[in-house]
Enzyme design. Structure first.
Site, mmCIF file in Angstrom:
data_model
loop_
_atom_site.group_PDB
_atom_site.id
_atom_site.type_symbol
_atom_site.label_atom_id
_atom_site.label_comp_id
_atom_site.label_asym_id
_atom_site.label_seq_id
_atom_site.Cartn_x
_atom_site.Cartn_y
_atom_site.Cartn_z
ATOM 1 N N GLU A 192 -0.485 -2.427 5.266
ATOM 2 C CA GLU A 192 0.516 -2.319 6.342
ATOM 3 C C GLU A 192 0.453 -0.955 7.002
ATOM 4 O O GLU A 192 0.625 -0.827 8.212
ATOM 5 C CB GLU A 192 1.913 -2.574 5.768
ATOM 6 N N ASP B 149 0.806 -1.223 0.000
ATOM 7 C CA ASP B 149 0.000 0.000 0.000
ATOM 8 C C ASP B 149 0.839 1.273 0.000
ATOM 9 O O ASP B 149 1.925 1.341 0.562
ATOM 10 C CB ASP B 149 -0.967 0.026 1.187
#
Length: 435
Positions: A163, A96
């Site tokens: 994350e 991400d």
């Protein structure tokens, strides 16, 4: 006799080049990996929105001969390659990007805009280096697929979502990562560093990243006209007292040799100069390593908020509410046997000048969940420096300060960073899975 001796000597001298298949394979693949890196950098996706990114990584794993499962824990990818008996090694990358508008000026800079889960529109950038992680992950799985004769066991390569919001590892584990797929005996990952020159490696035994808690405090008062303060219970004054008192948790209650952080990142209250509001809201980030220090800090926050309210004469029905959010990220712990093994391996391969010990950080990283889910697993995450050498030299001599991770100007040196990380991950896997 002399010819035989010369031939033997010449063969021995030629061995280093011939004995570096990992480095040679990584060097040959680097142009392709850099193309992938620039593509990933230019089109980042926010946490839990990593659909195109996941598809790219899944396609790369399939092409390398892995059995691939998509949409694990949302957008997660699990790629498995079985190659005989032996350990089961999990290698993780995160996917991400962050809601940060890029300001690097790079020709492949992101121009993507998206809306966060909180409804905020923002630019999106790989400001934490997950694009470096992914490119190195792909380089590693390609290397290991081509080197199956050199190892035995099972590879479980995972591409993890979310994350940055501390939810991805938890979601993948909840979706059966250790039951639907081979359960690892070892787990490794790396993170790029904005404090080390590109191509250097750092390891550290024990705690490496911190527990991360987000805490909301709603401070309630009795509002009214600012010209008549005696008729109100001012939540701004009370919240200010709470902010001040919170500083004593680390300075006076936590053991001086036990790390901890309590930061008030947001203080919201009021709408107009002459109106005392009914409430104020404080948003905190709390960092710790051990369960005991985490409990001390969280319990102390609740106690101080209530105690200051009592001292201010706030009625029992208007006591502050303290909410520990469910975004908790546990501390990441590197197990000593594996961390020491990797440190020795990296020093032998890269030389002692490129390998160092880096103290633990108060930053957060949810890689630790894979170890906490089963403490029989040997687990380690290491750092790979990403700062251009020239910029690092300037920063060390007192020149322009280096941008940190999450900065809109973080522009790593991708070539040596990806090459070092890919070689390190591949060499680590070959050592863990050696025949």
């Amino acid at each position: 006799m002399r010819f035989t001796l010369l031939l033997a000597l010449s063969t021995a001298l030629a061995l280093p080049a011939a004995a570096e298949p990992v480095r040679d394979a990584t060097t040959a693949a680097l142009p392709t990996l850099l193309t992938l890196y620039r593509d990933l950098h230019a089109r980042p996706e926010l946490s839990l929105q990593e659909t195109k990114t996941a598809a790219t990584l899944a396609g790369a794993a399939r092409a390398a001969g892995f059995t691939v499962t998509e949409r694990v824990g949302g957008t997660g990818v699990v790629a498995v390659l079985k190659n005989g008996a032996g350990p089961v090694l999990l290698i993780r990358t995160d996917m991400d990007g962050l809601p940060v508008t890029e300001a690097t000026g790079l020709p492949y800079a992101s121009t993507v805009r998206a809306t966060t889960a909180e409804g905020i529109e923002s630019g999106v950038m790989h400001a934490c280096g997950h694009d470096l992680h992914m490119a190195s992950w792909v380089g590693t799985l390609r290397n290991l697929s081509a080197m199956k004769r050199d190892w035995s066991g099972t590879l479980v390569m995972i591409a993890q979502p979310a994350e940055e919001v501390g939810k991805g590892a938890k979601a993948m584990l909840a979706d059966g990562l250790y039951t639907r797929f081979p359960k690892p005996t070892h787990a490794i990952a790396f993170h790029d560093s904005a404090a080390l020159p590109a191509g250097t490696i750092a390891t550290h035994d024990g705690f490496t990243f911190a527990n991360v808690d987000s805490v909301d405090i709603v401070v309630k008062g009795v509002g009214g006209h600012g010209a008549y303060p005696a008729s109100v219970k001012d939540p701004i004054v009370l919240a200010s007292r709470i902010v001040g008192a919170l500083q004593t948790l680390v300075s006076r209650e936590l053991d001086p040799q036990t790390p901890g952080v309590v930061t008030v990142g947001s203080f919201r209250a009021g709408t107009k100069h002459n109106i005392v509001p009914d409430e104020a809201v404080l948003l905190l980030t709390v960092r710790s390593y051990t369960d005991a220090s985490r409990k001390l800090l969280l319990d102390g926050i609740a106690r101080i908020a209530r105690g200051e309210a009592i001292a201010a004469g706030v009625p029992e029905t208007r006591m502050p509410t303290v909410t520990v959010k469910d975004e908790y990220t546990p501390a990441t712990f590197n197990t000593a046997p594996l961390t020491g093994r990797l440190g020795t391996l990296f020093t032998e391969r890269f030389g002692k000048d490129r390998v160092r010990d880096l103290p633990a950080t108060m930053g957060g990283e949810d890689f630790g969940r894979y170890y906490l889910a089963d403490r029989s697993i040997q687990s380690a995450i290491f750092w790979v420096g990403g700062v251009r050498q020239a910029k690092w030299d300037v920063g060390q001599s007192g020149g322009a300060p280096l941008p940190s991770l999450h900065s809109p100007t973080w522009a790593p040196d991708p070539g040596p960073t990806i090459a070092t990380a890919t070689e390190a991950l591949t060499a680590a896997a070959l050592d863990i899975l050696k025949r």
